[in-house]
Design a protein around this motif. Structure first.
Motif, PDB file in Angstrom:
ATOM      1  N   VAL A 230      32.023  47.456  55.933  1.00  0.00           N
ATOM      2  CA  VAL A 230      31.267  47.893  54.760  1.00  0.00           C
ATOM      3  C   VAL A 230      32.140  48.608  53.740  1.00  0.00           C
ATOM      4  O   VAL A 230      32.111  48.284  52.543  1.00  0.00           O
ATOM      5  CB  VAL A 230      30.085  48.781  55.189  1.00  0.00           C
ATOM      6  CG1 VAL A 230      29.416  49.410  53.976  1.00  0.00           C
ATOM      7  CG2 VAL A 230      29.069  47.962  55.986  1.00  0.00           C
ATOM      8  N   GLU A 231      32.912  49.577  54.185  1.00  0.00           N
ATOM      9  CA  GLU A 231      33.700  50.356  53.233  1.00  0.00           C
ATOM     10  C   GLU A 231      34.766  49.506  52.553  1.00  0.00           C
ATOM     11  O   GLU A 231      34.994  49.624  51.343  1.00  0.00           O
ATOM     12  CB  GLU A 231      34.328  51.556  53.937  1.00  0.00           C
ATOM     13  CG  GLU A 231      33.313  52.575  54.421  1.00  0.00           C
ATOM     14  CD  GLU A 231      32.369  53.029  53.320  1.00  0.00           C
ATOM     15  OE1 GLU A 231      32.851  53.292  52.192  1.00  0.00           O
ATOM     16  OE2 GLU A 231      31.147  53.109  53.565  1.00  0.00           O
ATOM     17  N   ALA A 232      35.403  48.635  53.298  1.00  0.00           N
ATOM     18  CA  ALA A 232      36.429  47.773  52.715  1.00  0.00           C
ATOM     19  C   ALA A 232      35.826  46.805  51.706  1.00  0.00           C
ATOM     20  O   ALA A 232      36.393  46.572  50.625  1.00  0.00           O
ATOM     21  CB  ALA A 232      37.162  47.007  53.810  1.00  0.00           C
ATOM     22  N   ASN A 233      34.680  46.245  52.034  1.00  0.00           N
ATOM     23  CA  ASN A 233      34.041  45.303  51.119  1.00  0.00           C
ATOM     24  C   ASN A 233      33.480  46.001  49.892  1.00  0.00           C
ATOM     25  O   ASN A 233      33.515  45.450  48.782  1.00  0.00           O
ATOM     26  CB  ASN A 233      32.958  44.513  51.847  1.00  0.00           C
ATOM     27  CG  ASN A 233      33.533  43.392  52.686  1.00  0.00           C
ATOM     28  OD1 ASN A 233      34.114  42.449  52.176  1.00  0.00           O
ATOM     29  ND2 ASN A 233      33.410  43.510  54.009  1.00  0.00           N
ATOM     30  N   ALA A 234      32.962  47.220  50.066  1.00  0.00           N
ATOM     31  CA  ALA A 234      32.489  47.987  48.908  1.00  0.00           C
ATOM     32  C   ALA A 234      33.655  48.294  47.970  1.00  0.00           C
ATOM     33  O   ALA A 234      33.530  48.198  46.740  1.00  0.00           O
ATOM     34  CB  ALA A 234      31.807  49.270  49.369  1.00  0.00           C
ATOM     35  N   ALA A 235      34.794  48.652  48.538  1.00  0.00           N
ATOM     36  CA  ALA A 235      35.973  48.921  47.719  1.00  0.00           C
ATOM     37  C   ALA A 235      36.418  47.668  46.967  1.00  0.00           C
ATOM     38  O   ALA A 235      36.790  47.724  45.787  1.00  0.00           O
ATOM     39  CB  ALA A 235      37.106  49.444  48.591  1.00  0.00           C
ATOM     40  N   ALA A 236      36.347  46.520  47.639  1.00  0.00           N
ATOM     41  CA  ALA A 236      36.756  45.259  47.006  1.00  0.00           C
ATOM     42  C   ALA A 236      35.788  44.832  45.907  1.00  0.00           C
ATOM     43  O   ALA A 236      36.175  44.096  44.985  1.00  0.00           O
ATOM     44  CB  ALA A 236      36.866  44.162  48.057  1.00  0.00           C
ATOM     45  N   LEU A 237      34.542  45.291  45.976  1.00  0.00           N
ATOM     46  CA  LEU A 237      33.558  44.929  44.954  1.00  0.00           C
ATOM     47  C   LEU A 237      33.695  45.743  43.679  1.00  0.00           C
ATOM     48  O   LEU A 237      33.096  45.400  42.651  1.00  0.00           O
ATOM     49  CB  LEU A 237      32.131  45.104  45.505  1.00  0.00           C
ATOM     50  CG  LEU A 237      31.590  43.971  46.362  1.00  0.00           C
ATOM     51  CD1 LEU A 237      30.226  44.332  46.919  1.00  0.00           C
ATOM     52  CD2 LEU A 237      31.492  42.666  45.552  1.00  0.00           C
ATOM     53  N   ARG A 238      34.455  46.800  43.725  1.00  0.00           N
ATOM     54  CA  ARG A 238      34.542  47.653  42.542  1.00  0.00           C
ATOM     55  C   ARG A 238      35.131  46.921  41.334  1.00  0.00           C
ATOM     56  O   ARG A 238      34.689  47.136  40.198  1.00  0.00           O
ATOM     57  CB  ARG A 238      35.341  48.923  42.853  1.00  0.00           C
ATOM     58  CG  ARG A 238      34.576  49.860  43.771  1.00  0.00           C
ATOM     59  CD  ARG A 238      35.251  51.199  43.984  1.00  0.00           C
ATOM     60  NE  ARG A 238      34.363  52.061  44.750  1.00  0.00           N
ATOM     61  CZ  ARG A 238      33.391  52.809  44.224  1.00  0.00           C
ATOM     62  NH1 ARG A 238      33.196  52.772  42.909  1.00  0.00           N
ATOM     63  NH2 ARG A 238      32.624  53.556  44.981  1.00  0.00           N
ATOM     64  N   ARG A 239      36.076  46.056  41.574  1.00  0.00           N
ATOM     65  CA  ARG A 239      36.656  45.327  40.433  1.00  0.00           C
ATOM     66  C   ARG A 239      35.648  44.358  39.814  1.00  0.00           C
ATOM     67  O   ARG A 239      35.430  44.409  38.592  1.00  0.00           O
ATOM     68  CB  ARG A 239      37.929  44.605  40.861  1.00  0.00           C
ATOM     69  CG  ARG A 239      38.602  43.878  39.718  1.00  0.00           C
ATOM     70  CD  ARG A 239      39.949  43.313  40.118  1.00  0.00           C
ATOM     71  NE  ARG A 239      40.597  42.638  39.020  1.00  0.00           N
ATOM     72  CZ  ARG A 239      41.805  42.095  39.080  1.00  0.00           C
ATOM     73  NH1 ARG A 239      42.508  42.179  40.194  1.00  0.00           N
ATOM     74  NH2 ARG A 239      42.328  41.496  38.025  1.00  0.00           N
ATOM     75  N   PRO A 240      35.009  43.456  40.576  1.00  0.00           N
ATOM     76  CA  PRO A 240      34.006  42.595  39.941  1.00  0.00           C
ATOM     77  C   PRO A 240      32.796  43.366  39.398  1.00  0.00           C
ATOM     78  O   PRO A 240      32.238  42.983  38.368  1.00  0.00           O
ATOM     79  CB  PRO A 240      33.606  41.616  41.047  1.00  0.00           C
ATOM     80  CG  PRO A 240      34.063  42.234  42.312  1.00  0.00           C
ATOM     81  CD  PRO A 240      35.254  43.060  41.975  1.00  0.00           C
ATOM     82  N   PHE A 241      32.415  44.447  40.062  1.00  0.00           N
ATOM     83  CA  PHE A 241      31.311  45.252  39.528  1.00  0.00           C
ATOM     84  C   PHE A 241      31.693  45.854  38.174  1.00  0.00           C
ATOM     85  O   PHE A 241      30.835  45.963  37.279  1.00  0.00           O
ATOM     86  CB  PHE A 241      30.925  46.352  40.521  1.00  0.00           C
ATOM     87  CG  PHE A 241      29.845  45.956  41.490  1.00  0.00           C
ATOM     88  CD1 PHE A 241      29.806  44.684  42.020  1.00  0.00           C
ATOM     89  CD2 PHE A 241      28.873  46.862  41.875  1.00  0.00           C
ATOM     90  CE1 PHE A 241      28.806  44.312  42.928  1.00  0.00           C
ATOM     91  CE2 PHE A 241      27.877  46.508  42.759  1.00  0.00           C
ATOM     92  CZ  PHE A 241      27.838  45.230  43.297  1.00  0.00           C
ATOM     93  N   ALA A 242      32.939  46.245  38.007  1.00  0.00           N
ATOM     94  CA  ALA A 242      33.382  46.779  36.719  1.00  0.00           C
ATOM     95  C   ALA A 242      33.280  45.715  35.625  1.00  0.00           C
ATOM     96  O   ALA A 242      32.925  46.014  34.474  1.00  0.00           O
ATOM     97  CB  ALA A 242      34.808  47.304  36.827  1.00  0.00           C
ATOM     98  N   VAL A 243      33.582  44.478  35.978  1.00  0.00           N
ATOM     99  CA  VAL A 243      33.453  43.368  35.029  1.00  0.00           C
ATOM    100  C   VAL A 243      31.990  43.197  34.630  1.00  0.00           C
ATOM    101  O   VAL A 243      31.657  43.068  33.437  1.00  0.00           O
ATOM    102  CB  VAL A 243      34.008  42.073  35.638  1.00  0.00           C
ATOM    103  CG1 VAL A 243      33.705  40.867  34.754  1.00  0.00           C
ATOM    104  CG2 VAL A 243      35.505  42.189  35.882  1.00  0.00           C
TER     105      VAL A 243
END
Length: 211
Positions: free
Chosen positions: A129-142
């Protein structure tokens, strides 16, 4: 009734069913369950519920995946393709207004499927969960920037089919409150989308299905 959408709502069938409600379409919903969710290993047995390994469904979609759509003699698979087809056929404000908007809807659908869905589904399933949430920060910023520039919508300055397709992918990660807290435009957008009567109708039917 010539329009049929196959697939339980605890699947990607939620996307075209939500859209069909938004469009006011007259359609039949056939709740085909995923075969891996059946306790009985023989998913093709005569007494098994209609599922993705049932011969009757494989005659519709030999891939053994949901959702699928039948519109008269026309058969189509893949939820995002189905949504784009229904929007284009129905027309109106949820549909693309011109070739540029059609291309942008396709772009955002594919973006969500590739950049967001694998990680958001992992969060839903409780995997890394934590790793995937961290990885989503870039597309979420877009997406956050796009929503801020678009008046709270994915494109066109209005609610469209693109919002449905992207929102139903983003929502998989909703259990990670810390992630959403850092993206207020996304949080507001998805709450507004899910408050729409068509979504609430679909979600109420989904809640009645077995978990």
């Amino acid at each position: 009734m010539s329009l049929t959408i196959y697939g339980v709502l605890r699947s990607r069938a939620s996307r075209p069913v939500w859209l069909a409600h938004e469009l006011g379409l007259d359609f039949q919903h056939v709740p085909v369950i995923q075969s891996y969710r059946l306790a009985d290993a023989d998913a093709a047995a005569a007494d098994a519920p209609l599922n993705t390994a049932s011969p009757d469904f494989l005659a519709v979609n030999p891939n053994g995946m949901v959702p699928s759509l039948k519109d008269g003699d026309f058969v189509l698979h893949e939820s995002l393709a189905i949504c784009l087809y229904l929007a284009r056929k129905a027309g109106g404000p949820l549909a693309p207004r011109d070739p540029q908007e059609e291309a942008l809807m396709t772009q955002w659908a594919l973006w969500a499927a590739t950049e967001v869905e694998p990680k958001s589904l992992s969060i839903l399933r409780g995997v890394d969960v934590e790793a995937n949430a961290a990885a989503l920060r870039r597309p979420f910023a877009v997406l956050e920037k796009q929503l801020q520039a678009g008046g709270g919508f994915v494109l066109g300055g209005r609610f469209t089919t693109a919002d449905i397709m992207v929102a139903e992918i983003v929502r998989y990660a909703a259990a990670n409150k810390a992630l959403f807290a850092d993206f207020p435009a996304i949080s507001s957008w998805i709450a507004t989308a899910q408050a729409r009567p068509a979504h609430q109708r679909m979600a109420a039917d989904r809640a009645k299905e077995p978990a």
